[in-house]
Design an enzyme around this catalytic site. Structure first.
Site, PDB file in Angstrom:
ATOM      1  N   GLN A   4       7.188  -6.358   1.344  1.00 54.86           N
ATOM      2  CA  GLN A   4       7.690  -5.100   0.768  1.00 54.86           C
ATOM      3  C   GLN A   4       8.263  -5.398  -0.622  1.00 54.86           C
ATOM      4  O   GLN A   4       7.846  -6.352  -1.246  1.00 54.86           O
ATOM      5  CB  GLN A   4       8.747  -4.443   1.682  1.00 54.86           C
ATOM      6  CG  GLN A   4       8.182  -3.881   2.996  1.00 54.86           C
ATOM      7  CD  GLN A   4       7.892  -4.932   4.031  1.00 54.86           C
ATOM      8  OE1 GLN A   4       8.763  -5.676   4.449  1.00 54.86           O
ATOM      9  NE2 GLN A   4       6.649  -5.001   4.482  1.00 54.86           N
ATOM     10  N   LYS A  51       2.202 -10.054  -4.433  1.00 58.40           N
ATOM     11  CA  LYS A  51       2.882 -11.255  -3.921  1.00 58.40           C
ATOM     12  C   LYS A  51       1.888 -12.234  -3.287  1.00 58.40           C
ATOM     13  O   LYS A  51       1.963 -13.444  -3.499  1.00 58.40           O
ATOM     14  CB  LYS A  51       3.936 -10.847  -2.871  1.00 58.40           C
ATOM     15  CG  LYS A  51       5.018  -9.941  -3.425  1.00 58.40           C
ATOM     16  CD  LYS A  51       5.973  -9.458  -2.349  1.00 58.40           C
ATOM     17  CE  LYS A  51       5.396  -8.437  -1.391  1.00 58.40           C
ATOM     18  NZ  LYS A  51       5.133  -7.113  -1.968  1.00 58.40           N
ATOM     19  N   ASP A  79       3.601  -4.066  -2.814  1.00 58.44           N
ATOM     20  CA  ASP A  79       2.250  -4.126  -3.383  1.00 58.44           C
ATOM     21  C   ASP A  79       2.228  -4.659  -4.814  1.00 58.44           C
ATOM     22  O   ASP A  79       1.389  -4.275  -5.618  1.00 58.44           O
ATOM     23  CB  ASP A  79       1.586  -2.724  -3.349  1.00 58.44           C
ATOM     24  CG  ASP A  79       1.566  -2.157  -1.954  1.00 58.44           C
ATOM     25  OD1 ASP A  79       1.395  -2.943  -1.014  1.00 58.44           O
ATOM     26  OD2 ASP A  79       1.725  -0.934  -1.809  1.00 58.44           O
ATOM     27  N   GLY A  85       0.858  -5.948   3.491  1.00 60.22           N
ATOM     28  CA  GLY A  85      -0.579  -6.140   3.294  1.00 60.22           C
ATOM     29  C   GLY A  85      -0.761  -7.028   2.084  1.00 60.22           C
ATOM     30  O   GLY A  85      -0.744  -6.551   0.959  1.00 60.22           O
ATOM     31  N   HIS A  86      -0.859  -8.318   2.308  1.00 59.32           N
ATOM     32  CA  HIS A  86      -0.921  -9.254   1.184  1.00 59.32           C
ATOM     33  C   HIS A  86      -2.359  -9.707   0.959  1.00 59.32           C
ATOM     34  O   HIS A  86      -2.981 -10.293   1.835  1.00 59.32           O
ATOM     35  CB  HIS A  86       0.016 -10.439   1.443  1.00 59.32           C
ATOM     36  CG  HIS A  86       1.466 -10.029   1.478  1.00 59.32           C
ATOM     37  ND1 HIS A  86       2.499 -10.893   1.702  1.00 59.32           N
ATOM     38  CD2 HIS A  86       2.043  -8.811   1.280  1.00 59.32           C
ATOM     39  CE1 HIS A  86       3.640 -10.217   1.650  1.00 59.32           C
ATOM     40  NE2 HIS A  86       3.383  -8.966   1.406  1.00 59.32           N
TER      41      HIS A  86
HETATM   42  P1  IMO Z   1       3.790  -5.299   1.008  1.00 62.25           P
HETATM   43  O1  IMO Z   1       4.393  -6.527   1.608  1.00 62.25           O
HETATM   44  C1  IMO Z   1       4.275  -1.095   0.047  1.00 62.25           C
HETATM   45  C2  IMO Z   1       6.699   1.342   2.754  1.00 62.25           C
HETATM   46  C3  IMO Z   1       5.999   2.407   3.568  1.00 62.25           C
HETATM   47  C4  IMO Z   1       7.115   3.409   3.747  1.00 62.25           C
HETATM   48  C5  IMO Z   1       8.346   2.545   3.892  1.00 62.25           C
HETATM   49  C6  IMO Z   1       8.742   2.281   5.327  1.00 62.25           C
HETATM   50  O2  IMO Z   1       2.329  -5.199   1.150  1.00 62.25           O
HETATM   51  O3  IMO Z   1       4.254  -5.113  -0.395  1.00 62.25           O
HETATM   52  P2  IMO Z   1       7.763   0.842   7.326  1.00 62.25           P
HETATM   53  O4  IMO Z   1       6.381   0.727   7.890  1.00 62.25           O
HETATM   54  O5  IMO Z   1       8.315  -0.447   6.808  1.00 62.25           O
HETATM   55  O6  IMO Z   1       8.701   1.543   8.258  1.00 62.25           O
HETATM   56  O7  IMO Z   1       7.619   1.834   6.070  1.00 62.25           O
HETATM   57  O8  IMO Z   1       8.033   1.307   3.247  1.00 62.25           O
HETATM   58  N1  IMO Z   1       6.137  -0.014   2.899  1.00 62.25           N
HETATM   59  C7  IMO Z   1       5.418  -0.643   1.971  1.00 62.25           C
HETATM   60  N2  IMO Z   1       4.964  -0.214   0.770  1.00 62.25           N
HETATM   61  N3  IMO Z   1       4.019  -2.363   0.426  1.00 62.25           N
HETATM   62  C8  IMO Z   1       4.478  -2.817   1.603  1.00 62.25           C
HETATM   63  O9  IMO Z   1       4.392  -4.111   1.940  1.00 62.25           O
HETATM   64  C9  IMO Z   1       5.180  -1.933   2.462  1.00 62.25           C
HETATM   65  N4  IMO Z   1       5.729  -2.038   3.683  1.00 62.25           N
HETATM   66  C10 IMO Z   1       6.319  -0.864   3.940  1.00 62.25           C
HETATM   67  O10 IMO Z   1       4.902   2.923   2.878  1.00 62.25           O
HETATM   68  O11 IMO Z   1       7.278   4.168   2.572  1.00 62.25           O
HETATM   69 MG    MG Z   2       0.983  -3.706   0.651  1.00 57.26          MG
END
Ligand code: IMO
Ligand code: MG
Length: 432
Positions: free
Chosen positions: A231, A17, A14, A41-42
């Site tokens: 992530q 990106k 988050d 979630g971009h």
């Molecule tokens: P973006 O790309 C923030 C976190 C989840 C959880 C851990 C594992 O938008 O930055 P998962 O569903 O991958 O098994 O979850 O990783 N998580 C994220 N946190 N931004 C994300 O993506 C995330 N994708 C997974 O909250 O703690």
């Molecule tokens: Mg996100």
């Protein structure tokens, strides 16, 4: 022969990106995702509309650019179909410039159900997964029993699907649950499965490619490619706060395996970080705030998950964590996001080191249970609205000082300072 530039998150996800990929896309021919899946979630914002992308790369709103979902990504066909339709409803034509790797693995409805069962069985040790089936689908990939995008063209796809689903059901039962115990997006399993199957036809209608050849030939022909991470590096399966991580390599190394490019073809590495920190889900977060400052960050920064709507945990900037992730990724340029969220803070803190069991360190500890006491330096805030400022030099002095402090502490240049979610509010501090 050109090289592939990389853009990825240096914190816990988050970081913003999506916005920067959208802003940089005009400089590139191809934008490619290399790992993760619909857990991402971009968000992109322009023309007063916010678009949230989960599987589709963030260059999709530029119609002359190819957006590739690489082999390292997990594809959930129904989520992808909905994402395509949402873009079509607002006038984009994603089908024209979206390519999908044959080798990308599929998320089945039963993977999503297993994610829920696995989380529930962990009780207070739960990871806080987005419940999109990421962990179970990557598990099957590594266990060599996954289904790939290419499998949908096989005559026995349905058979392969059923045997995978039945194996998942057995695992769910072994955990002490029944498939009837869980809903997927508020639907029963059979309702969801029916829609999921229908969405396979939409997936077949997209351009499915041997993406490793596509990418390498594009590089050979001098095309400019940007790899978009999902992530954040602190959620990396190897280097994040295991087990509170996602199930893929979110770092630069993931570009090589997730797209099939050699390490020697990696170009610039853009490290995206917020001017503070957030984390969603469980796991260590040394600088987390539980006070009014944390709440202010959450409100000012609209820190609620764009995939799950959950409130994000907020805290001050963490330099040991950032140094670690700059090292792992070979970051060449920093991009500093959401600095405007700190507009009304009189004092801004930066964690320079950790104190663990009475000892000071600048290293991220192995032990996720370690009790970390962050040691802060204090910096004067600018207490000023910065809306509309387009030149770095015109920003308030205290803000410039804050940016320079970060550059010094990380020994890296800040190339971009972002002052709002909007495309337009992107200050180029130094060329890159
Ligand atoms: P973006 O790309 C923030 C976190 C989840 C959880 C851990 C594992 O938008 O930055 P998962 O569903 O991958 O098994 O979850 O990783 N998580 C994220 N946190 N931004 C994300 O993506 C995330 N994708 C997974 O909250 O703690
Ligand atoms: Mg996100």
């Amino acid at each position: 022969m050109s090289k592939i530039d990389v853009l990825l998150g240096l914190q816990w996800g988050d970081e913003g990106k999506g916005k920067i990929v959208d802003v940089l896309t005009p400089r590139y021919d191809i934008v490619a995702r290399f790992q993760g899946g619909p857990n991402a979630g971009h968000s992109l914002e322009f023309g007063n509309i916010k678009h949230v992308l989960h599987i589709i790369p963030s260059g999709i709103c530029h119609k002359d650019k190819i957006n590739l979902i690489g082999n390292g990504v997990l594809v959930e066909p129904l989520i992808l179909k909905k994402e395509v339709e949402t873009l079509e409803q607002i006038g984009f034509e994603p089908k024209a410039n979206l390519y999908v790797s044959k080798k990308a693995h599929l998320i089945l409805p039963s993977h999503r159900m297993m994610d829920a069962a696995s989380e529930q069985s962990k009780g207070s040790r739960k990871i806080g997964s987005t419940l999109k089936g990421i962990g179970p689908a990557y598990t099957d990939k590594v266990a060599r029993c996954g289904l790939r995008v290419g499998s949908i063209f096989q005559n026995n796809f349905k058979e392969l699907y059923c045997s995978a689903r039945d194996a998942h059901f057995a695992q769910i039962k072994a955990l002490g649950y029944s498939p009837e115990d869980f809903k997927i997006d508020n639907m029963s399993f059979s309702e969801y499965e029916k829609l999921w199957f229908e969405s396979i036809d939409s997936l077949k209608a997209l351009t499915i490619v041997d993406s490793e050849y596509f990418i390498n030939e594009a590089l050979e022909n001098g095309k400019k490619i940007l790899a978009e991470g999902a992530q954040g590096s602190m959620l990396d399966i190897d280097f994040g706060s295991y087990p509170f991580v996602t199930s893929s390599n979110t770092i630069t190394a993931g570009v090589c395996s997730g797209l099939g490019v050699a390490p020697s073809k990696i170009g610039k590495v853009f490290g995206i970080c917020k001017a503070y920190c957030t984390r969603v889900g469980s796991g260590p977060f040394p600088t987390e705030l539980f006070d009014a400052d944390g709440e202010k960050m959450r409100q000012e920064g609209r820190e609620f998950g764009s995939t799950t709507g959950r409130p994000r945990r907020c805290g001050w900037l963490d330099i040991p964590a950032l140094r670690y992730t700059c090292m792992l990724n070979g970051v060449t340029h920093l991009m500093l996001m959401k600095i405007d969220v700190l507009n009304s803070f009189e004092q801004i803190k930066i964690c320079d080191q950790y104190e663990i069991e009475g000892k000071q360190t600048v290293k991220v500890p192995y032990d996720v249970e370690a009790k970390i006491n962050p040691i802060y330096s204090s910096h004067k805030g600018w207490c000023q609205n910065i809306a509309g400022i387009k030149q770095f030099e015109q920003l308030p002095q205290q803000m410039k000082d804050y940016v320079h402090t970060i550059e010094e502490k990380l020994n890296l240049p800040v190339a971009i300072v972002s002052t709002s979610p909007n495309r337009e509010d992107t200050i180029i501090k130094s060329e890159f």
